[in-house]
Motif scaffolding. Structure first.
Motif, PDB file in Angstrom:
ATOM      1  N   GLU A  39       0.820  -1.216   0.000  1.00  0.00           N
ATOM      2  CA  GLU A  39       0.000   0.000   0.000  1.00  0.00           C
ATOM      3  C   GLU A  39       0.857   1.271   0.000  1.00  0.00           C
ATOM      4  O   GLU A  39       0.467   2.278  -0.570  1.00  0.00           O
ATOM      5  CB  GLU A  39      -0.930  -0.007   1.211  1.00  0.00           C
ATOM      6  CG  GLU A  39      -2.047   0.978   1.132  1.00  0.00           C
ATOM      7  CD  GLU A  39      -3.012   0.872   2.292  1.00  0.00           C
ATOM      8  OE1 GLU A  39      -3.642   1.894   2.593  1.00  0.00           O
ATOM      9  OE2 GLU A  39      -3.123  -0.202   2.898  1.00  0.00           O
ATOM     10  N   THR A  40       2.030   1.203   0.610  1.00  0.00           N
ATOM     11  CA  THR A  40       2.898   2.384   0.671  1.00  0.00           C
ATOM     12  C   THR A  40       3.685   2.598  -0.621  1.00  0.00           C
ATOM     13  O   THR A  40       4.255   3.669  -0.808  1.00  0.00           O
ATOM     14  CB  THR A  40       3.897   2.294   1.843  1.00  0.00           C
ATOM     15  OG1 THR A  40       4.767   1.181   1.628  1.00  0.00           O
ATOM     16  CG2 THR A  40       3.182   2.166   3.175  1.00  0.00           C
ATOM     17  N   ASP A  44      -1.220   5.304  -7.273  1.00  0.00           N
ATOM     18  CA  ASP A  44      -2.662   5.444  -7.047  1.00  0.00           C
ATOM     19  C   ASP A  44      -3.317   6.462  -7.973  1.00  0.00           C
ATOM     20  O   ASP A  44      -4.519   6.609  -7.966  1.00  0.00           O
ATOM     21  CB  ASP A  44      -2.918   5.824  -5.576  1.00  0.00           C
ATOM     22  CG  ASP A  44      -4.330   5.483  -5.123  1.00  0.00           C
ATOM     23  OD1 ASP A  44      -4.808   4.379  -5.435  1.00  0.00           O
ATOM     24  OD2 ASP A  44      -4.953   6.332  -4.462  1.00  0.00           O
ATOM     25  N   LYS A 117      -5.250   1.875  -3.812  1.00  0.00           N
ATOM     26  CA  LYS A 117      -5.098   1.939  -2.349  1.00  0.00           C
ATOM     27  C   LYS A 117      -6.355   1.437  -1.635  1.00  0.00           C
ATOM     28  O   LYS A 117      -6.259   0.721  -0.635  1.00  0.00           O
ATOM     29  CB  LYS A 117      -4.726   3.348  -1.901  1.00  0.00           C
ATOM     30  CG  LYS A 117      -3.296   3.687  -2.294  1.00  0.00           C
ATOM     31  CD  LYS A 117      -2.708   4.814  -1.521  1.00  0.00           C
ATOM     32  CE  LYS A 117      -1.310   5.053  -2.073  1.00  0.00           C
ATOM     33  NZ  LYS A 117      -0.372   5.513  -1.156  1.00  0.00           N
ATOM     34  N   LYS A 121      -6.692  -1.823   0.857  1.00  0.00           N
ATOM     35  CA  LYS A 121      -7.314  -1.738   2.185  1.00  0.00           C
ATOM     36  C   LYS A 121      -8.395  -2.801   2.332  1.00  0.00           C
ATOM     37  O   LYS A 121      -8.504  -3.435   3.387  1.00  0.00           O
ATOM     38  CB  LYS A 121      -7.909  -0.341   2.411  1.00  0.00           C
ATOM     39  CG  LYS A 121      -6.869   0.714   2.684  1.00  0.00           C
ATOM     40  CD  LYS A 121      -7.490   2.080   2.866  1.00  0.00           C
ATOM     41  CE  LYS A 121      -6.398   3.124   3.028  1.00  0.00           C
ATOM     42  NZ  LYS A 121      -6.928   4.473   3.138  1.00  0.00           N
TER      43      LYS A 121
END
Length: 156
Positions: A39-40, A44, A117, A121
Motif C-alpha cells: 500500500e505504501t 494510485d 489503495k 485496504k
C-alpha cells in the motif's frame, strides 16, 4: 533504499513469526503485512480501477481472494526505485491460497471498481476477517494481528 531495508526487516520478522506461530496464523500475518507494505509503494493516480470485493459471503471468500490476486497483477509501483521490492511483494501475494468453502455465485466483475489503495485496504480487511474467523484464532486467541492493524481498521 530505506524502503528496501524496511521490507527486509519486515520479511525477517515475518520469517521469525513463521517458526513461533502456527502455520495458518503466520500465513495470515505475513499476507497482512505484505499488503500494508504494498500500500505504501503502489501508484494510485492515473491507473486502472480494480474490482474490489467487500464483505463477501462465507462461500465466496475463496473467490474474493482470487479476485484480489488477479487485481494485484494490475498494480503498478509508484516509482522505479521501489520496483524490485514491489515485484517481490506481488510474488508473495500470488502464493497465498484459500480453499473453497462452497459454491459462490459472484464473479470478480460483480464487485465495484476502486482505486489501488482502496483495493489494498479491502484486501487487508479480508485477511483480517479470515484470521479472526480461523479455527486457529479460537485455539490461540492470545496470538493476534491487532498490533499491526492501523487504528482506523480496529473497530470496523
Amino acid at each position: 533504499m530505506e524502503r528496501m531495508i524496511i521490507f527486509c526487516t519486515l520479511f525477517f520478522c515475518s520469517s521469525m513469526a513463521l517458526t513461533a506461530a502456527p502455520h495458518k496464523i503466520a500465513k495470515y500475518k505475513q499476507i497482512f503485512k505484505t499488503i500494508n507494505l504494498l500500500e505504501t509503494t503502489v501508484k494510485d493516480k492515473d491507473v486502472e480501477l480494480l474490482h474490489t470485493p467487500e464483505n463477501p459471503a462465507e462461500e465466496c471468500l475463496s473467490t474474493a481472494v482470487t479476485c484480489f490476486q488477479k487485481g494485484t497483477l494490475k498494480l503498478q509501483p509508484e516509482n522505479s526505485t521501489v520496483n524490485a521490492t514491489f515485484t517481490q511483494t506481488i510474488k508473495t501475494l500470488k502464493r497465498f491460497t484459500l480453499s473453497s468453502r462452497g459454491k459462490c455465485e459472484s464473479s470478480c466483475e460483480s464487485y465495484e471498481k476502486k482505486s489501488p489503495k482502496e483495493f489494498l485496504k479491502s484486501f487487508a480487511k479480508l485477511i483480517q476477517q479470515l484470521f479472526q474467523n480461523s479455527s486457529d484464532f479460537q485455539t490461540h486467541g492470545a496470538i493476534n494481528i491487532s498490533s499491526t492493524i492501523p487504528l482506523k481498521w480496529k473497530n470496523n
